[in-house]
Write a protein that holds these residues in place. Structure first.
Motif, PDB file in Angstrom:
ATOM      1  N   MET A  87       0.829  -1.196   0.000  1.00  0.00           N
ATOM      2  CA  MET A  87       0.000   0.000   0.000  1.00  0.00           C
ATOM      3  C   MET A  87       0.869   1.253   0.000  1.00  0.00           C
ATOM      4  SD  MET A  87      -3.415   1.035   1.050  1.00  0.00           S
ATOM      5  CE  MET A  87      -4.021   2.592   1.565  1.00  0.00           C
ATOM      6  N   LEU A 114      -7.688   1.536  -7.748  1.00  0.00           N
ATOM      7  CA  LEU A 114      -7.193   0.561  -6.768  1.00  0.00           C
ATOM      8  C   LEU A 114      -7.603   0.937  -5.347  1.00  0.00           C
ATOM      9  CD1 LEU A 114      -3.633  -0.182  -8.180  1.00  0.00           C
ATOM     10  CD2 LEU A 114      -5.586  -1.734  -8.118  1.00  0.00           C
ATOM     11  N   ILE A 115      -7.506   2.204  -5.011  1.00  0.00           N
ATOM     12  CA  ILE A 115      -7.906   2.661  -3.676  1.00  0.00           C
ATOM     13  C   ILE A 115      -9.396   2.444  -3.475  1.00  0.00           C
ATOM     14  CG2 ILE A 115      -8.184   4.705  -2.210  1.00  0.00           C
ATOM     15  CD1 ILE A 115      -5.485   5.684  -3.352  1.00  0.00           C
ATOM     16  N   GLU A 140     -11.261   0.228  -4.920  1.00  0.00           N
ATOM     17  CA  GLU A 140     -11.490  -1.220  -4.810  1.00  0.00           C
ATOM     18  C   GLU A 140     -11.128  -1.725  -3.411  1.00  0.00           C
ATOM     19  OE1 GLU A 140     -12.682  -4.942  -6.009  1.00  0.00           O
ATOM     20  OE2 GLU A 140     -12.884  -3.071  -7.099  1.00  0.00           O
ATOM     21  N   MET A 141     -10.029  -1.224  -2.842  1.00  0.00           N
ATOM     22  CA  MET A 141      -9.630  -1.630  -1.498  1.00  0.00           C
ATOM     23  C   MET A 141     -10.667  -1.170  -0.476  1.00  0.00           C
ATOM     24  SD  MET A 141      -5.453  -1.103  -1.748  1.00  0.00           S
ATOM     25  CE  MET A 141      -5.511   0.119  -0.527  1.00  0.00           C
ATOM     26  N   GLU A 142     -11.194   0.028  -0.624  1.00  0.00           N
ATOM     27  CA  GLU A 142     -12.218   0.529   0.292  1.00  0.00           C
ATOM     28  C   GLU A 142     -13.487  -0.314   0.198  1.00  0.00           C
ATOM     29  OE1 GLU A 142     -12.269   3.004   2.645  1.00  0.00           O
ATOM     30  OE2 GLU A 142     -10.110   2.998   2.348  1.00  0.00           O
ATOM     31  N   ASN A 164     -13.737  -3.435  -0.574  1.00  0.00           N
ATOM     32  CA  ASN A 164     -13.531  -4.783  -0.055  1.00  0.00           C
ATOM     33  C   ASN A 164     -13.324  -4.825   1.450  1.00  0.00           C
ATOM     34  OD1 ASN A 164     -13.809  -5.950  -2.560  1.00  0.00           O
ATOM     35  ND2 ASN A 164     -11.625  -5.798  -3.030  1.00  0.00           N
ATOM     36  N   LYS A 165     -13.258  -3.682   2.120  1.00  0.00           N
ATOM     37  CA  LYS A 165     -13.091  -3.659   3.577  1.00  0.00           C
ATOM     38  C   LYS A 165     -14.306  -4.269   4.259  1.00  0.00           C
ATOM     39  CE  LYS A 165     -10.160   0.287   4.645  1.00  0.00           C
ATOM     40  NZ  LYS A 165     -10.161   1.596   5.276  1.00  0.00           N
TER      41      LYS A 165
END
Length: 100
Positions: free
Chosen positions: A1, A26-27, A29-31, A33-34
């Protein structure tokens, strides 16, 4: 990250707009999937409708009416303060905040 953040905030690099868009995707997508911090509403759960007004009326009748069901000893035991102190606190809250 960290490398992703370095890419996003590095002032010396001459990255193209495509790199910034990829980093933003990407950011995001990460948010997405939290895991949530709490369960929240769950599908299929039964909703319990409570008659809040009836509860308020019963509480008022039991403790705050002119002839309450329970006396000062029970009030003190149940709320751990005298009724006079409770009423002073309630008056101070009402004076301080227009919501109440």
């Amino acid at each position: 990250m960290n490398s992703l953040l370095d890419l996003f905030f590095d002032d010396e690099s001459d990255e193209s707009d495509d790199d910034f868009e990829m980093a933003a995707v990407l950011i995001a997508e990460m948010e997405r999937n939290k895991q949530p911090k709490h369960g929240g509403s769950m599908q299929g759960r039964e909703v319990v409708h409570r008659n809040k007004q009836q509860g308020h009326d019963k509480l008022f009748e039991d403790y705050f009416a002119n002839n309450p069901v329970f006396g000062p000893v029970t009030f003190r035991r149940r709320f751990r303060m005298s009724k006079a102190l409770f009423l002073r606190i309630a008056a101070a809250v009402e004076a301080h905040c227009p919501y109440f």
